[in-house]
Write a protein that holds these residues in place. Structure first.
Motif, mmCIF file in Angstrom:
data_model
loop_
_atom_site.group_PDB
_atom_site.id
_atom_site.type_symbol
_atom_site.label_atom_id
_atom_site.label_comp_id
_atom_site.label_asym_id
_atom_site.label_seq_id
_atom_site.Cartn_x
_atom_site.Cartn_y
_atom_site.Cartn_z
ATOM 1 N N LEU A 171 41.159 40.761 35.081
ATOM 2 C CA LEU A 171 39.982 40.281 35.803
ATOM 3 C C LEU A 171 40.498 39.651 37.097
ATOM 4 C CD1 LEU A 171 36.891 39.651 35.780
ATOM 5 C CD2 LEU A 171 37.510 37.420 34.858
ATOM 6 N N ILE A 172 40.257 40.321 38.212
ATOM 7 C CA ILE A 172 40.726 39.802 39.511
ATOM 8 C C ILE A 172 39.526 39.197 40.212
ATOM 9 C CG2 ILE A 172 41.844 40.355 41.709
ATOM 10 C CD1 ILE A 172 43.143 42.754 40.326
ATOM 11 N N ARG A 173 39.527 37.883 40.332
ATOM 12 C CA ARG A 173 38.343 37.201 40.870
ATOM 13 C C ARG A 173 38.262 37.375 42.376
ATOM 14 N NH1 ARG A 173 40.034 33.900 36.591
ATOM 15 N NH2 ARG A 173 38.522 33.837 34.905
ATOM 16 N N GLU A 174 37.064 37.162 42.856
ATOM 17 C CA GLU A 174 36.744 37.411 44.259
ATOM 18 C C GLU A 174 37.706 36.718 45.231
ATOM 19 O OE1 GLU A 174 32.604 36.631 44.848
ATOM 20 O OE2 GLU A 174 32.891 36.435 46.997
ATOM 21 N N GLY A 175 38.038 35.457 44.921
ATOM 22 C CA GLY A 175 38.861 34.701 45.874
ATOM 23 C C GLY A 175 40.322 34.624 45.486
ATOM 24 N N ALA A 176 40.766 35.488 44.543
ATOM 25 C CA ALA A 176 42.124 35.362 44.006
ATOM 26 C C ALA A 176 43.178 35.446 45.104
ATOM 27 C CB ALA A 176 42.375 36.447 42.967
ATOM 28 N N TYR A 177 44.260 34.733 44.880
ATOM 29 C CA TYR A 177 45.376 34.778 45.820
ATOM 30 C C TYR A 177 45.965 36.192 45.838
ATOM 31 C CZ TYR A 177 50.250 34.777 47.078
ATOM 32 O OH TYR A 177 51.450 35.123 47.616
ATOM 33 N N GLY A 178 46.233 36.728 47.019
ATOM 34 C CA GLY A 178 46.838 38.058 47.121
ATOM 35 C C GLY A 178 48.150 37.998 47.869
ATOM 36 N N ALA A 179 49.071 38.897 47.514
ATOM 37 C CA ALA A 179 50.349 38.963 48.219
ATOM 38 C C ALA A 179 50.133 39.443 49.658
ATOM 39 C CB ALA A 179 51.316 39.886 47.484
ATOM 40 N N SER A 180 49.103 40.263 49.881
ATOM 41 C CA SER A 180 48.764 40.689 51.242
ATOM 42 C C SER A 180 47.535 39.916 51.692
ATOM 43 C CB SER A 180 48.446 42.176 51.282
ATOM 44 O OG SER A 180 49.468 42.918 50.708
ATOM 45 N N ARG A 181 47.586 39.465 52.926
ATOM 46 C CA ARG A 181 46.479 38.701 53.493
ATOM 47 C C ARG A 181 45.171 39.489 53.450
ATOM 48 N NH1 ARG A 181 47.087 34.125 56.572
ATOM 49 N NH2 ARG A 181 49.286 33.676 56.785
ATOM 50 N N GLY A 182 44.113 38.830 53.046
ATOM 51 C CA GLY A 182 42.805 39.476 53.080
ATOM 52 C C GLY A 182 42.583 40.474 51.968
ATOM 53 N N GLN A 183 43.517 40.557 51.026
ATOM 54 C CA GLN A 183 43.336 41.468 49.895
ATOM 55 C C GLN A 183 43.422 40.649 48.611
ATOM 56 O OE1 GLN A 183 46.299 44.505 50.517
ATOM 57 N NE2 GLN A 183 45.031 45.560 52.022
ATOM 58 N N PRO A 184 42.288 40.139 48.149
ATOM 59 C CA PRO A 184 42.291 39.227 47.000
ATOM 60 C C PRO A 184 42.963 39.821 45.769
ATOM 61 C CG PRO A 184 40.109 39.355 47.990
ATOM 62 C CD PRO A 184 40.947 40.398 48.650
ATOM 63 N N GLY A 185 43.903 39.085 45.230
ATOM 64 C CA GLY A 185 44.564 39.505 43.990
ATOM 65 C C GLY A 185 45.603 40.591 44.180
ATOM 66 N N SER A 186 45.908 40.982 45.432
ATOM 67 C CA SER A 186 46.880 42.070 45.628
ATOM 68 C C SER A 186 48.256 41.642 45.158
ATOM 69 C CB SER A 186 46.939 42.456 47.101
ATOM 70 O OG SER A 186 47.295 41.340 47.890
ATOM 71 N N GLN A 187 48.966 42.595 44.522
ATOM 72 C CA GLN A 187 50.363 42.331 44.156
ATOM 73 C C GLN A 187 51.226 42.779 45.323
ATOM 74 O OE1 GLN A 187 49.136 45.358 42.649
ATOM 75 N NE2 GLN A 187 48.761 44.929 40.488
ATOM 76 N N PRO A 188 52.503 42.360 45.346
ATOM 77 C CA PRO A 188 53.404 42.952 46.323
ATOM 78 C C PRO A 188 53.514 44.449 46.033
ATOM 79 C CG PRO A 188 54.630 41.653 44.701
ATOM 80 C CD PRO A 188 53.176 41.412 44.444
#
Ligand SMILES: *[C@@H]1O[C@H](CO)[C@@H](O)[C@H](O)[C@H]1NC(C)=O
Length: 252
Positions: free
Chosen positions: A75-92
């Motif tokens: 479950l990747i929430r709307e505001g999740a921290y992402g490794a890429s800017r502006g991509q919520p929940g993104s992994q490297p």
């Protein structure tokens, strides 16, 4: 004052050596003494203390399938921290050396790239989901945008190899340190590398240095690739562990 009784480089070497020893023994002490939350028997792991980032749930474990595959719900929430800017929940960006990955969108809008192309998938639009081949660089994120809501995925990795340990450990560490951002990079590199997963954002020579130097060094000073507390199943003791306990044999 006469000359130093020892040549300068020896003095320097001793000073440097004791500093290195102090630092590494400090790390070892810290890593080994850390109290870790046990998730055994829990249904899922939140990768942040605040529970506002990504939630990991094992649907089918490697043990359930005899090592053929494992499936996790993310479950990747709307505001999740992402490794890429502006991509919520993104992994490297990363690739799995030995596993194919099958992604199904249960709810929301998935953004992903594979190779160089950025793509999107909606819940219900692609019933068969997306297959990312073994060795193919990729990253996934919540592409819902502002007000787009949470993204729910079901992801299957085949074969299971080291199983769900990579994801559960990354999630558990994130939880422990309040957010995945705060986890030591040495720990993350070790966990990815032992999880047979290559980070593709760095040059190949740098990843080789991670495998050849960072992994043995990190393990040498007490880091573990996976921590058994970060497992949502109450782990039944394996045969070799029972042997170790009964006979004091070293199973490794
Ligand atoms: C998640 O919660 C933490 C702690 O309350 C807060 O600092 C952080 O900004 C929150 N993150 C998001 C993306 O809402």
């Amino acid at each position: 004052m006469g000359r130093l009784p020892l040549p300068g480089f020896v003095v320097f070497g001793m000073a440097f050596g004791s500093m290195a020893l102090l630092m590494t023994s400090g790390v070892r002490w810290g890593v080994n003494r850390k109290t870790r939350t046990s998730f055994n028997g829990q249904e899922y792991i939140e990768d942040s203390m605040a529970g506002n980032q990504t939630r990991y749930r094992v649907v089918t474990s490697s043990d359930d399938t005899g090592g053929e595959s494992f499936t996790m719900e993310l479950l990747i929430r709307e505001g999740a921290y992402g490794a890429s800017r502006g991509q919520p929940g993104s992994q490297p960006g990363h690739l799995h050396l030995y596993q194919d990955e099958h992604v199904e969108v249960k709810q929301g809008r998935l953004g992903y790239w594979r190779g160089h192309a950025s793509l999107a998938a909606e819940a219900g639009a692609q019933d068969d989901g997306i297959i990312i081949q073994q060795g193919e660089a990729h990253s996934l994120w919540n592409a819902g945008g502002e007000g787009g809501g949470d993204l729910l995925l079901e992801v299957t990795w085949r074969p299971a190899r080291q199983g769900e340990a990579l994801y559960e450990t990354l999630a558990g560490l994130g939880h422990e340190y309040e957010t995945a951002l705060a986890v030591s990079p040495v720990q993350k590199l070790l966990t990815y590398a032992r999880g047979e997963t290559v980070l593709t954002g760095m040059p190949a020579w740098a990843w080789r240095a991670v495998e050849d130097w960072v992994v043995p060094l990190a393990e040498g000073i007490g880091y573990k690739a996976f921590y058994k507390q970060y497992s949502t199943r109450a782990a039944a003791p394996k045969a070799e562990e029972l042997l170790t306990r009964q006979h004091g044999l070293d199973a490794s």
